[in-house]
Scaffold this active site. Structure first.
Site, PDB file in Angstrom:
ATOM      1  CG  ASP A  19      17.906  85.707  -8.044  1.00  0.00           C
ATOM      2  OD1 ASP A  19      18.492  86.868  -7.974  1.00  0.00           O
ATOM      3  OD2 ASP A  19      17.251  85.154  -6.456  1.00  0.00           O
ATOM      4  CB  CYS A  31      18.695  80.561  -1.609  1.00  0.00           C
ATOM      5  SG  CYS A  31      20.211  81.862  -1.497  1.00  0.00           S
ATOM      6  CE1 TYR A  37      17.246  93.142   0.152  1.00  0.00           C
ATOM      7  CE2 TYR A  37      19.750  93.847   0.975  1.00  0.00           C
ATOM      8  CZ  TYR A  37      18.715  92.472   0.961  1.00  0.00           C
ATOM      9  OH  TYR A  37      18.926  91.254   2.070  1.00  0.00           O
ATOM     10  CG  ASN A  81      24.801  69.520   3.733  1.00  0.00           C
ATOM     11  OD1 ASN A  81      24.523  70.622   2.619  1.00  0.00           O
ATOM     12  ND2 ASN A  81      26.260  69.758   4.193  1.00  0.00           N
ATOM     13  CG  HIS A  93      27.766  72.903   1.542  1.00  0.00           C
ATOM     14  ND1 HIS A  93      27.797  71.761   2.681  1.00  0.00           N
ATOM     15  CD2 HIS A  93      28.853  73.464   1.969  1.00  0.00           C
ATOM     16  CE1 HIS A  93      29.647  71.429   3.418  1.00  0.00           C
ATOM     17  NE2 HIS A  93      29.937  72.687   2.951  1.00  0.00           N
ATOM     18  CD  GLU A 102      21.641  86.530  -4.937  1.00  0.00           C
ATOM     19  OE1 GLU A 102      22.464  85.095  -5.404  1.00  0.00           O
ATOM     20  OE2 GLU A 102      21.129  86.545  -3.945  1.00  0.00           O
TER      21      GLU A 102
END
Length: 243
Positions: free
Chosen positions: A38, A63, A105, A116, A160, A198
């Site tokens: 990332d 994120c 995982y 937001n 978002h 990522e």
């Protein structure tokens, strides 16, 4: 030899220096886990150009990893817990909620709310997302300093920017990018809120290989650090800071 030189491997020391300066690093989780790298940037330092970097050259989900105590104080639940509560009103939701064994995982994901900031317009442009990310970090900093924060007045959901709630025990409990980035923030002495995204391979569409991620870090002159290095350093850091 200084304490920092004794505790931290070279890559971790460089990552800490980068975080302290508000710079971007490349963070690889672990072999046998997601095996993803990332972009990781202190949330309080994120600029619109950093959001552009993440969406153009990362390509994954943008994120913000949050310290567990801060998330608790701000009233940010795990999304799975929120949906379980919602299923009491609408039982059809129950079928879709993440269950043990769903993830290949890990035992669970770390998703909380998607938000937001209320000063944004649509919330999706680079400047809007940068503002939201900055203000999330500001809320984390305030609440950990025992300053009053009304998260609902500052932010709206759905939005978002995905918020990720780190495990309370960090790398003792879970070793995802969420916990690794927050642990690194703690070791750096910065606000424990980190924007992560990522990095995908443009050709295959899969996660960028570790080899290519290292090549990218050299090309961009960004630090590359592995989760295993952070776990080791964080364990020693905790022991030295427990007195």
């Amino acid at each position: 030899m200084s304490v920092d030189e004794y505790i931290f491997a070279e890559n971790v020391r460089k990552a800490i220096e980068s975080f302290k300066a508000g710079n971007t690093i490349l963070l690889f989780d672990m072999e046998g886990r997601e095996e993803e790298t990332d972009f990781a940037i202190p949330a309080e330092a994120v600029k619109p150009s950093d959001v552009r970097l993440m969406r153009k050259e990362g390509g994954g989900l943008i994120c913000v990893s949050l310290d567990a105590l801060a998330a608790e104080k701000l009233g940010l639940p795990l999304m799975s817990d929120l949906l379980i509560s919602a299923s009491e009103v609408d039982p059809s939701i129950l079928k879709t909620i993440e269950k043990s064994g769903d993830l290949k995982y890990d035992s669970r994901s770390s998703f909380s709310l998607w938000v937001n900031h209320r000063k944004t317009r649509t919330g999706i442009p680079d400047n809007d997302r940068a503002l939201t990310i900055n203000e999330v970090a500001n809320s984390v900093k305030k609440t950990l300093n025992a300053e009053p924060v009304d998260f609902g007045i500052e932010f709206r959901t759905p939005g978002h920017v995905a918020l990720l709630r780190a495990a309370e025990g960090l790398t003792n409990e879970r070793c995802g990018q969420t916990e690794l980035s927050v642990a690194l923030a703690h070791m750096s002495g910065i606000t424990p809120a980190v924007a992560i995204c990522e990095i995908l391979d443009d050709h295959s569409g899969t996660a960028l290989s570790k080899k290519k991620a290292i090549e990218l870090s050299n090309k961009k002159e960004m630090v590359f650090v592995e989760g295993s290095e952070i776990v080791e350093a964080y364990e020693t850091w905790k022991e030295l800071n427990s007195y």
